[in-house]
Write an enzyme that holds these catalytic residues in place. Structure first.
Site, PDB file in Angstrom:
ATOM      1  N   GLY A   1       0.844  -1.201   0.000  1.00 35.97           N
ATOM      2  CA  GLY A   1       0.000   0.000   0.000  1.00 35.97           C
ATOM      3  C   GLY A   1       0.872   1.241   0.000  1.00 35.97           C
ATOM      4  O   GLY A   1       0.546   2.239   0.642  1.00 35.97           O
TER       5      GLY A   1
ATOM      6  N   THR B   1       1.698   3.461  -2.261  1.00 35.13           N
ATOM      7  CA  THR B   1       1.521   4.512  -3.279  1.00 35.13           C
ATOM      8  C   THR B   1       0.511   5.583  -2.885  1.00 35.13           C
ATOM      9  O   THR B   1       0.325   6.554  -3.609  1.00 35.13           O
ATOM     10  CB  THR B   1       1.051   3.875  -4.608  1.00 35.13           C
ATOM     11  OG1 THR B   1      -0.136   3.105  -4.345  1.00 35.13           O
ATOM     12  CG2 THR B   1       2.119   2.969  -5.203  1.00 35.13           C
ATOM     13  N   ARG B   2      -0.156   5.364  -1.759  1.00 33.41           N
ATOM     14  CA  ARG B   2      -1.168   6.345  -1.304  1.00 33.41           C
ATOM     15  C   ARG B   2      -1.054   6.511   0.206  1.00 33.41           C
ATOM     16  O   ARG B   2      -0.561   5.615   0.899  1.00 33.41           O
ATOM     17  CB  ARG B   2      -2.579   5.820  -1.601  1.00 33.41           C
ATOM     18  CG  ARG B   2      -3.051   6.113  -2.984  1.00 33.41           C
ATOM     19  CD  ARG B   2      -4.565   6.104  -3.081  1.00 33.41           C
ATOM     20  NE  ARG B   2      -5.178   4.815  -2.838  1.00 33.41           N
ATOM     21  CZ  ARG B   2      -6.172   4.633  -1.960  1.00 33.41           C
ATOM     22  NH1 ARG B   2      -6.620   5.630  -1.229  1.00 33.41           N
ATOM     23  NH2 ARG B   2      -6.705   3.431  -1.816  1.00 33.41           N
TER      24      ARG B   2
ATOM     25  N   LEU C   1       7.124  -0.337  -8.804  1.00 33.93           N
ATOM     26  CA  LEU C   1       5.709  -0.431  -8.433  1.00 33.93           C
ATOM     27  C   LEU C   1       5.198  -1.803  -8.819  1.00 33.93           C
ATOM     28  O   LEU C   1       5.582  -2.341  -9.865  1.00 33.93           O
ATOM     29  CB  LEU C   1       4.885   0.636  -9.161  1.00 33.93           C
ATOM     30  CG  LEU C   1       5.288   2.091  -8.944  1.00 33.93           C
ATOM     31  CD1 LEU C   1       4.427   3.009  -9.809  1.00 33.93           C
ATOM     32  CD2 LEU C   1       5.153   2.481  -7.479  1.00 33.93           C
TER      33      LEU C   1
ATOM     34  N   ASN D   1       1.810  -2.255   5.387  1.00 31.50           N
ATOM     35  CA  ASN D   1       0.974  -1.061   5.579  1.00 31.50           C
ATOM     36  C   ASN D   1      -0.393  -1.189   4.915  1.00 31.50           C
ATOM     37  O   ASN D   1      -1.346  -0.545   5.356  1.00 31.50           O
ATOM     38  CB  ASN D   1       1.734   0.160   5.009  1.00 31.50           C
ATOM     39  CG  ASN D   1       0.844   1.351   4.801  1.00 31.50           C
ATOM     40  OD1 ASN D   1       0.522   2.078   5.741  1.00 31.50           O
ATOM     41  ND2 ASN D   1       0.390   1.566   3.553  1.00 31.50           N
TER      42      ASN D   1
ATOM     43  N   SER E   1      -3.242  -0.245  14.536  1.00 27.95           N
ATOM     44  CA  SER E   1      -4.122   0.910  14.804  1.00 27.95           C
ATOM     45  C   SER E   1      -4.578   0.895  16.256  1.00 27.95           C
ATOM     46  O   SER E   1      -4.752  -0.193  16.845  1.00 27.95           O
ATOM     47  CB  SER E   1      -5.351   0.828  13.893  1.00 27.95           C
ATOM     48  OG  SER E   1      -6.395   1.642  14.398  1.00 27.95           O
TER      49      SER E   1
ATOM     50  N   TYR F   1     -12.157  -4.608  11.788  1.00 30.66           N
ATOM     51  CA  TYR F   1     -10.903  -3.850  11.675  1.00 30.66           C
ATOM     52  C   TYR F   1     -10.087  -3.982  12.965  1.00 30.66           C
ATOM     53  O   TYR F   1      -8.877  -4.241  12.938  1.00 30.66           O
ATOM     54  CB  TYR F   1     -11.254  -2.389  11.392  1.00 30.66           C
ATOM     55  CG  TYR F   1     -10.078  -1.480  11.175  1.00 30.66           C
ATOM     56  CD1 TYR F   1      -9.326  -1.536  10.002  1.00 30.66           C
ATOM     57  CD2 TYR F   1      -9.708  -0.547  12.141  1.00 30.66           C
ATOM     58  CE1 TYR F   1      -8.249  -0.691   9.805  1.00 30.66           C
ATOM     59  CE2 TYR F   1      -8.635   0.305  11.957  1.00 30.66           C
ATOM     60  CZ  TYR F   1      -7.913   0.231  10.790  1.00 30.66           C
ATOM     61  OH  TYR F   1      -6.836   1.068  10.596  1.00 30.66           O
TER      62      TYR F   1
ATOM     63  N   LYS G   1      -6.383  -5.623  13.454  1.00 33.17           N
ATOM     64  CA  LYS G   1      -5.253  -4.813  13.925  1.00 33.17           C
ATOM     65  C   LYS G   1      -4.655  -5.391  15.210  1.00 33.17           C
ATOM     66  O   LYS G   1      -3.448  -5.349  15.411  1.00 33.17           O
ATOM     67  CB  LYS G   1      -5.712  -3.359  14.101  1.00 33.17           C
ATOM     68  CG  LYS G   1      -6.063  -2.671  12.777  1.00 33.17           C
ATOM     69  CD  LYS G   1      -4.811  -2.462  11.961  1.00 33.17           C
ATOM     70  CE  LYS G   1      -5.057  -2.142  10.514  1.00 33.17           C
ATOM     71  NZ  LYS G   1      -3.827  -1.974   9.732  1.00 33.17           N
TER      72      LYS G   1
ATOM     73  N   ILE H   1      -4.881   9.877  11.192  1.00 33.78           N
ATOM     74  CA  ILE H   1      -3.938  10.479  10.244  1.00 33.78           C
ATOM     75  C   ILE H   1      -4.708  10.973   9.026  1.00 33.78           C
ATOM     76  O   ILE H   1      -5.625  10.299   8.540  1.00 33.78           O
ATOM     77  CB  ILE H   1      -2.856   9.452   9.819  1.00 33.78           C
ATOM     78  CG1 ILE H   1      -2.189   8.809  11.045  1.00 33.78           C
ATOM     79  CG2 ILE H   1      -1.814  10.111   8.919  1.00 33.78           C
ATOM     80  CD1 ILE H   1      -1.478   9.742  11.997  1.00 33.78           C
TER      81      ILE H   1
END
Ligand code: NDP
Length: 248
Positions: free
Chosen positions: A15, A17-18, A62, A93, A145, A158, A162, A191
């Site tokens: 992850g 690239t963003r 990439l 990530n 998280s 989620y 985590k 964030i």
């Protein structure tokens, strides 16, 4: 921010690239590393990231695949072996959320979140560790998280994923420590990325008021902690969760 020197080292950032992952990839590139930034399928975001990093084009790769697909992760590492002699750093990530209260949660949403966030971290760590062990050096960092620690409403899937990443990290950190491989987590608070941008404004406001420093964190502030854990200097930090939460 560049006070570390990762020249000659290769980092995989899933992850990457963003959002937070892009900030981590950017920080490693600025510190001299070769970076493999992976993503799920947002080609436009990946191309925009590569364009912003044009100055480091020779050290940026990439690759799109689903981290939750074990066979795809294995295939990715077969490709990785053709472009890099060794792997020093893995940052798990890539992550998603599909929020809903448990009573209303679709089984598919439970499974998708566990598969991407937890099974993805397992598969990537497994193939990475096989390479790091023979090199007798490595750094693995999961992005977890506070949801896994506190259990926010509507985030059972989620939060479980985590918390699972932390448990995975604790076991793995003991298994590989003698091979000079450390495994740690970074736990970012709220964030400022697209990930939380989709939250209802009133929920975002409530979150912000609950943060002692009274602001959202920036992706680069998370990246800074990741680079610390990935550095050679952090050799004695193992099995830890670094909270970057503004004191949440
Ligand atoms: P974003 O949604 O901004 O970016 C997520 C990245 O993960 C994208 O690059 C996406 O690829 C990739 N990705 C998603 N699913 C998969 C998959 N199945 N296979 C491969 N790649 C995938 O998220 P953030 O940057 O905000 O979050 C990054 C991490 O930080 C997550 O693990 C999240 O749980 C954690 N985190 C975030 C917080 C926040 O406040 N933002 C707080 C605490 C933790 P693509 O671009 O192709 O979609």
């Amino acid at each position: 921010m560049t006070q570390y020197d990762f020249s000659g080292q290769t980092a995989i950032v899933t992850g990457g690239t963003r959002g937070i992952g892009a900030a981590i990839s950017e920080a490693f590139l600025a510190a001299g590393a070769t970076v493999v930034a992976t993503y799920a399928g947002n080609q436009a975001a990946a191309e925009a990231f590569a364009a912003r990093q044009a100055a480091h084009a020779g050290r940026l790769h990439l690759r799109a695949f689903d981290v939750g697909d074990y066979a795809a992760a294995e295939e990715f590492f077969r490709w990785f072996d053709t472009i890099a002699p060794r792997l020093e750093i893995l940052v798990n990530n890539a992550g998603i959320r599909r929020d809903s209260v448990v009573g209303m949660m679709a089984c598919a949403d439970w499974e998708a979140v566990l598969r991407t966030n937890l099974t993805g971290s397992f598969a990537m760590s497994k193939f990475a560790v096989m390479r790091m062990v023979s090199n007798r050096y490595g750094r693995i960092i999961h992005i977890t998280s506070p949801s896994g620690k506190f259990g926010f409403e509507g985030q059972a899937n989620y939060a479980a994923s985590k918390a699972g990443q932390v448990a995975l990290m604790r076991s793995l950190s003991k298994e590989v420590a003698r091979r000079k491989i450390t495994v740690n987590c970074v736990s970012p608070g709220f964030i400022d990325t697209e990930f939380i941008g989709a939250l209802p404004p009133e929920q975002l406001k409530a979150y912000q008021e609950s943060i002692p420093v009274r602001r959202l964190g920036q992706p680069a502030e998370v990246a800074h902690g990741v680079l610390f854990l990935a550095s050679r200097e952090a050799a004695y930090v193992n099995g830890a969760v670094l909270e970057i939460t503004g004191g949440l």
